[in-house]
Design a protein around this motif. Structure first.
Motif, PDB file in Angstrom:
ATOM      1  N   SER A 113      32.461  46.461  15.933  1.00  0.00           N
ATOM      2  CA  SER A 113      32.629  45.673  17.154  1.00  0.00           C
ATOM      3  C   SER A 113      33.890  44.807  17.120  1.00  0.00           C
ATOM      4  O   SER A 113      34.602  44.695  18.134  1.00  0.00           O
ATOM      5  N   ALA A 114      34.178  44.190  15.967  1.00  0.00           N
ATOM      6  CA  ALA A 114      35.376  43.348  15.863  1.00  0.00           C
ATOM      7  C   ALA A 114      36.639  44.191  15.992  1.00  0.00           C
ATOM      8  O   ALA A 114      37.606  43.790  16.648  1.00  0.00           O
ATOM      9  N   GLU A 115      36.612  45.345  15.376  1.00  0.00           N
ATOM     10  CA  GLU A 115      37.761  46.252  15.450  1.00  0.00           C
ATOM     11  C   GLU A 115      37.945  46.763  16.885  1.00  0.00           C
ATOM     12  O   GLU A 115      39.062  46.828  17.401  1.00  0.00           O
ATOM     13  N   PHE A 116      36.834  47.088  17.541  1.00  0.00           N
ATOM     14  CA  PHE A 116      36.882  47.558  18.925  1.00  0.00           C
ATOM     15  C   PHE A 116      37.486  46.487  19.836  1.00  0.00           C
ATOM     16  O   PHE A 116      38.303  46.774  20.710  1.00  0.00           O
ATOM     17  N   SER A 117      37.066  45.239  19.611  1.00  0.00           N
ATOM     18  CA  SER A 117      37.601  44.127  20.402  1.00  0.00           C
ATOM     19  C   SER A 117      39.100  43.976  20.177  1.00  0.00           C
ATOM     20  O   SER A 117      39.856  43.695  21.116  1.00  0.00           O
ATOM     21  N   GLN A 118      39.542  44.194  18.929  1.00  0.00           N
ATOM     22  CA  GLN A 118      40.958  44.076  18.600  1.00  0.00           C
ATOM     23  C   GLN A 118      41.780  45.172  19.281  1.00  0.00           C
ATOM     24  O   GLN A 118      42.887  44.940  19.764  1.00  0.00           O
ATOM     25  N   VAL A 119      41.219  46.378  19.341  1.00  0.00           N
ATOM     26  CA  VAL A 119      41.890  47.485  20.026  1.00  0.00           C
ATOM     27  C   VAL A 119      42.041  47.156  21.518  1.00  0.00           C
ATOM     28  O   VAL A 119      43.107  47.375  22.114  1.00  0.00           O
ATOM     29  N   ASN A 120      40.985  46.616  22.105  1.00  0.00           N
ATOM     30  CA  ASN A 120      41.036  46.224  23.515  1.00  0.00           C
ATOM     31  C   ASN A 120      42.120  45.178  23.763  1.00  0.00           C
ATOM     32  O   ASN A 120      42.904  45.276  24.711  1.00  0.00           O
ATOM     33  N   THR A 121      42.164  44.185  22.887  1.00  0.00           N
ATOM     34  CA  THR A 121      43.165  43.123  23.022  1.00  0.00           C
ATOM     35  C   THR A 121      44.579  43.685  22.904  1.00  0.00           C
ATOM     36  O   THR A 121      45.477  43.308  23.665  1.00  0.00           O
ATOM     37  N   ALA A 122      44.774  44.600  21.946  1.00  0.00           N
ATOM     38  CA  ALA A 122      46.088  45.204  21.746  1.00  0.00           C
ATOM     39  C   ALA A 122      46.517  46.025  22.966  1.00  0.00           C
ATOM     40  O   ALA A 122      47.679  45.972  23.386  1.00  0.00           O
ATOM     41  N   LEU A 123      45.572  46.768  23.538  1.00  0.00           N
ATOM     42  CA  LEU A 123      45.894  47.570  24.723  1.00  0.00           C
ATOM     43  C   LEU A 123      46.287  46.681  25.903  1.00  0.00           C
ATOM     44  O   LEU A 123      47.243  46.968  26.626  1.00  0.00           O
ATOM     45  N   VAL A 124      45.543  45.604  26.099  1.00  0.00           N
ATOM     46  CA  VAL A 124      45.860  44.685  27.194  1.00  0.00           C
ATOM     47  C   VAL A 124      47.247  44.083  26.993  1.00  0.00           C
ATOM     48  O   VAL A 124      48.021  43.926  27.946  1.00  0.00           O
ATOM     49  N   SER A 125      47.600  43.756  25.747  1.00  0.00           N
ATOM     50  CA  SER A 125      48.902  43.136  25.478  1.00  0.00           C
ATOM     51  C   SER A 125      50.054  44.089  25.785  1.00  0.00           C
ATOM     52  O   SER A 125      51.082  43.672  26.310  1.00  0.00           O
ATOM     53  N   ILE A 126      49.907  45.391  25.485  1.00  0.00           N
ATOM     54  CA  ILE A 126      51.011  46.306  25.796  1.00  0.00           C
ATOM     55  C   ILE A 126      51.024  46.678  27.275  1.00  0.00           C
ATOM     56  O   ILE A 126      52.057  47.090  27.800  1.00  0.00           O
ATOM     57  N   PHE A 127      49.872  46.517  27.958  1.00  0.00           N
ATOM     58  CA  PHE A 127      49.847  46.693  29.412  1.00  0.00           C
ATOM     59  C   PHE A 127      50.847  45.738  30.061  1.00  0.00           C
ATOM     60  O   PHE A 127      51.561  46.093  30.995  1.00  0.00           O
ATOM     61  N   LYS A 128      50.875  44.523  29.538  1.00  0.00           N
ATOM     62  CA  LYS A 128      51.746  43.503  30.115  1.00  0.00           C
ATOM     63  C   LYS A 128      53.218  43.766  29.802  1.00  0.00           C
ATOM     64  O   LYS A 128      54.101  43.224  30.464  1.00  0.00           O
ATOM     65  N   MET A 129      53.479  44.612  28.792  1.00  0.00           N
ATOM     66  CA  MET A 129      54.869  44.989  28.476  1.00  0.00           C
ATOM     67  C   MET A 129      55.348  46.090  29.417  1.00  0.00           C
ATOM     68  O   MET A 129      56.431  46.020  29.999  1.00  0.00           O
ATOM     69  N   ASP A 130      54.510  47.124  29.576  1.00  0.00           N
ATOM     70  CA  ASP A 130      54.861  48.260  30.437  1.00  0.00           C
ATOM     71  C   ASP A 130      53.572  48.968  30.836  1.00  0.00           C
ATOM     72  O   ASP A 130      53.045  49.800  30.091  1.00  0.00           O
ATOM     73  N   ALA A 131      53.064  48.604  32.001  1.00  0.00           N
ATOM     74  CA  ALA A 131      51.754  49.109  32.440  1.00  0.00           C
ATOM     75  C   ALA A 131      51.754  50.623  32.618  1.00  0.00           C
ATOM     76  O   ALA A 131      50.814  51.313  32.208  1.00  0.00           O
ATOM     77  N   LYS A 132      52.803  51.152  33.240  1.00  0.00           N
ATOM     78  CA  LYS A 132      52.818  52.586  33.520  1.00  0.00           C
ATOM     79  C   LYS A 132      52.876  53.404  32.236  1.00  0.00           C
ATOM     80  O   LYS A 132      52.173  54.423  32.106  1.00  0.00           O
ATOM     81  N   ALA A 133      53.691  52.975  31.266  1.00  0.00           N
ATOM     82  CA  ALA A 133      53.776  53.690  29.988  1.00  0.00           C
ATOM     83  C   ALA A 133      52.444  53.626  29.245  1.00  0.00           C
ATOM     84  O   ALA A 133      52.003  54.607  28.629  1.00  0.00           O
ATOM     85  N   THR A 134      51.783  52.459  29.318  1.00  0.00           N
ATOM     86  CA  THR A 134      50.469  52.317  28.674  1.00  0.00           C
ATOM     87  C   THR A 134      49.461  53.259  29.315  1.00  0.00           C
ATOM     88  O   THR A 134      48.660  53.911  28.628  1.00  0.00           O
TER      89      THR A 134
END
Length: 510
Positions: A113-134
Motif C-alpha cells: 500500500s505504501a509503495e502504491f501510494s508512492q507510485v500514485n504521487t510520482a505519477l501526479v508529479s510528472i503530470f504537472k510537468m507534461d500531462a500529455k506525455a504522461t
C-alpha cells in the motif's frame, strides 16, 4: 567486483565538487554510481539517490541510468523499491517523460500500500510537468499492458484527472484523453466502461450540450442499440443496464434520451417477463422500469412517441387488472383469484406514459378505440378505489410516528409504499380528466427526499397533526432538483402488507 559504500561516496564527491560545465568529464565517476545497483542493500539505497541527482549531466548514459533505477524499482527489498520510485520523477525530462510514465504505470500493480501510494504521487508529479506525455505512457499500458496494470491505470485516471488544475488539464490534453479513451472503449468490461465514462464526464470541455451529446453517442455505440435484445443472455442485459445508467446523467432538455426510450419500448418491454437478471438478487423488471421512468422526461423524438405510448399502454393493461366479478348469472360466487398488484411497477409505467403523453396529449382519444379506452378506464377506476383504501391504511399505520420510529425497516417500507401510491393516485387523476390531462408533477418514490422536505417542522403554528400530514403527503416537486438514479444493490421491492379493499380483492405492494 561490487562497488563499496566508500567508492560511492568518493565518486559522488567528485561529481558534487565539479563545476557544471566540467561534469561531463567525469563519466567514469557516474558509471561507478550506476554500478552501485549491483551491490548490497546499503549500496543500492545510495545509488537510488545518487543516480537521479546527476542524470541530466550525462545524456549519453541516459538509458543505462534509467535501466539502473528501474532495476532498483523491482528490487526484493521494499524499502529500496520505495526509495527508487520516489526518485523516478527526476528522470522525467523531455522524451524521457513518456518512458517514466510507462514505468510508473507498470508499477501500479504492486500490492504494497505504501509503495502504491508512492507510485500514485510520482505519477501526479510528472503530470504537472507534461500531462500529455504522461498520458501517452498511461494509455500505452492501458491498451497493451497486463490486465492488472490496465485495471489500475484506468482507476488512477478516474480518480486523479478531476483533481488536476486547469493549467494542467488544457483543451489539448482533454482532447487527447477523449481520443485515447475512445480507443480503449472498443474493447472493455462493464466495470472499465463505468470508470472510463467517469473520466470523460469530468472533462471540462465535455460539459457543454455538444460535449454531452458526444458522450451519449459513445454510450449508444456501447449499448448496441442497433441490435435486437436477447433477453435470455444476462451479459447482453447487463450491458444495456450499464450503458443506460451511464447515459442518465447526460440527458437534459437539450440532450435527448429518445433512442434509449424507443429501444426500451421496442425491445425491452415486450420481453419484460423473460429478461435474465445479471445479478441474482436484482429485480430485473423493476430495474428496467425505473430506468425507463428516469429517461422518459427527456424523450424528444416526436416520430416515435405514438408507438412508444402504445407499448406503454399495452404494458399498463398487463399490470392493471379488471375488477373481479362477485356473482355469476345463477347467483353463485364466481369471484376470481384476488388480484395482486405490483404498485412499484405501475408507478414507473404510469410515470413514463404520463411524460410521453405530454407530447401527444390526444393519444388516448385519437389513437385508442372507444372499447379499449372504456376497458382502460374501468381498470384505472378499480385500481384507484383500492389505492385509496391502501393509502388510508398506510397513513393510519404511520400516524404519530416520527424520528427513530420512522427509521425501522418496516416503517421505511411503508413510507416508500405511501410515496408510490400517492404518485399513482395523482397520475390516475390526471388521466380521468376529460380530455386526459398531463399537467401534474410527481417526484418518483426512489429519489432521495430533498433536505428541506426531510426536516420535521417544529414551529408552533405547524403542530403535531400538521407535521404528520406533511410527512405523509407527497413531496412537492422541486424545479431543477433531478436526482440521478443510483441502482439498488439488492432487491428493491418488498412485501409491505395485505389490505382488503372491501371489493373482494387483496392489494399487495411489491
Amino acid at each position: 567486483m561490487a562497488v563499496t559504500i566508500e567508492e560511492l561516496y568518493r565518486n559522488y564527491g567528485i561529481l558534487a565538487d565539479a563545476k557544471p560545465e566540467d561534469l561531463g568529464q567525469h563519466k567514469y565517476a557516474y558509471q561507478v554510481i550506476l554500478d552501485g545497483v549491483k551491490g548490497g542493500p546499503k549500496e543500492k539505497r545510495l545509488a537510488a539517490q545518487f543516480i537521479p541527482k546527476f542524470f541530466s549531466s550525462f545524456p549519453e548514459l541516459a538509458d543505462a541510468a534509467i535501466n539502473a533505477q528501474l532495476d532498483l524499482c523491482e528490487d526484493e527489498d521494499v524499502s529500496i523499491r520505495r526509495q527508487a520510485i520516489k526518485e523516478l520523477p527526476r528522470f522525467a525530462a523531455g522524451e524521457n517523460i513518456v518512458r517514466v510514465a510507462d514505468i510508473l504505470t507498470q508499477l501500479l500493480q504492486t500490492d504494497d500500500s505504501a509503495e502504491f501510494s508512492q507510485v500514485n504521487t510520482a505519477l501526479v508529479s510528472i503530470f504537472k510537468m507534461d500531462a500529455k506525455a504522461t498520458l501517452r505512457g498511461l494509455f500505452s499500458q492501458i491498451l497493451q499492458g497486463e490486465d492488472i496494470v490496465r485495471e489500475r491505470a484506468i482507476k488512477f485516471l478516474s480518480i486523479k484527472l478531476k483533481t488536476l488544475p486547469e493549467d494542467t488539464m488544457t483543451k489539448e490534453v482533454e482532447d487527447y484523453v477523449f481520443t485515447e479513451t475512445k480507443k480503449v472503449l472498443e474493447d472493455v468490461t462493464g466495470e472499465e466502461f463505468v470508470l472510463l465514462m467517469r473520466i470523460l464526464m469530468a472533462l471540462k470541455g465535455l460539459q457543454t450540450v455538444n460535449g454531452r451529446q458526444q458522450l451519449v453517442e459513445l454510450v449508444v455505440e456501447q449499448a448496441f442499440l442497433e441490435q435486437a435484445l436477447n433477453p435470455a443472455d444476462p451479459d447482453t442485459v447487463d450491458r444495456l443496464l450499464q450503458c443506460t445508467r451511464q447515459a442518465l446523467p447526460l440527458f437534459s432538455k437539450n440532450v435527448h434520451s429518445s433512442r434509449f426510450v424507443t429501444y426500451f419500448c421496442d425491445h425491452v418491454l415486450p420481453n419484460l417477463s423473460t429478461l435474465t437478471s445479471p445479478v441474482a438478487e436484482l429485480d430485473i423488471q423493476q430495474e428496467v422500469l425505473k430506468l425507463l421512468a428516469e429517461m422518459s422526461p427527456f424523450c424528444g423524438d416526436m416520430e416515435k412517441v405514438e408507438a412508444n405510448l402504445l407499448m406503454l399502454f399495452e404494458k399498463l393493461l398487463e399490470f392493471m387488472p379488471l375488477p373481479p366479478e362477485a356473482e355469476g348469472e345463477n347467483g353463485e360466487n364466481t369471484m376470481s383469484e384476488e388480484p395482486k398488484l405490483q404498485f412499484s411497477y405501475v408507478e414507473c409505467l404510469l410515470f413514463s406514459f404520463h411524460q410521453l403523453g405530454k407530447k401527444l396529449p390526444d393519444f388516448l382519444i385519437d389513437k385508442i378505440n372507444a372499447e379499449r379506452l372504456k376497458d382502460f378506464k374501468i381498470r384505472l377506476q378499480y385500481f384507484a378505489r383500492g389505492l385509496q383504501v391502501y393509502i388510508r391504511q398506510l397513513r393510519v399505520a404511520l400516524q404519530g410516528k416520527t424520528g427513530d420510529a420512522l427509521k425501522t425497516d418496516e416503517n421505511k417500507i411503508k413510507v416508500v409504499a405511501l410515496k408510490i401510491t400517492n404518485n399513482i393516485n395523482v397520475l390516475i387523476k390526471d388521466l380521468f380528466h376529460n380530455p386526459p390531462s398531463y399537467k401534474s408533477t410527481v417526484t418518483l418514490s426512489w429519489r432521495p427526499v430533498q433536505k428541506a422536505e426531510a426536516n420535521v417542522q417544529t414551529s408552533k403554528e405547524m403542530g403535531t397533526g400538521s407535521t404528520m400530514k406533511k410527512l405523509l403527503s407527497p413531496p412537492l416537486p422541486r424545479r431543477n432538483a433531478r436526482q440521478i438514479y443510483n441502482p439498488p444493490s439488492g432487491k428493491y421491492s418488498a412485501t409491505i402488507g395485505n389490505f382488503t379493499n372491501g371489493e373482494g380483492g387483496t392489494w399487495v405492494a411489491c
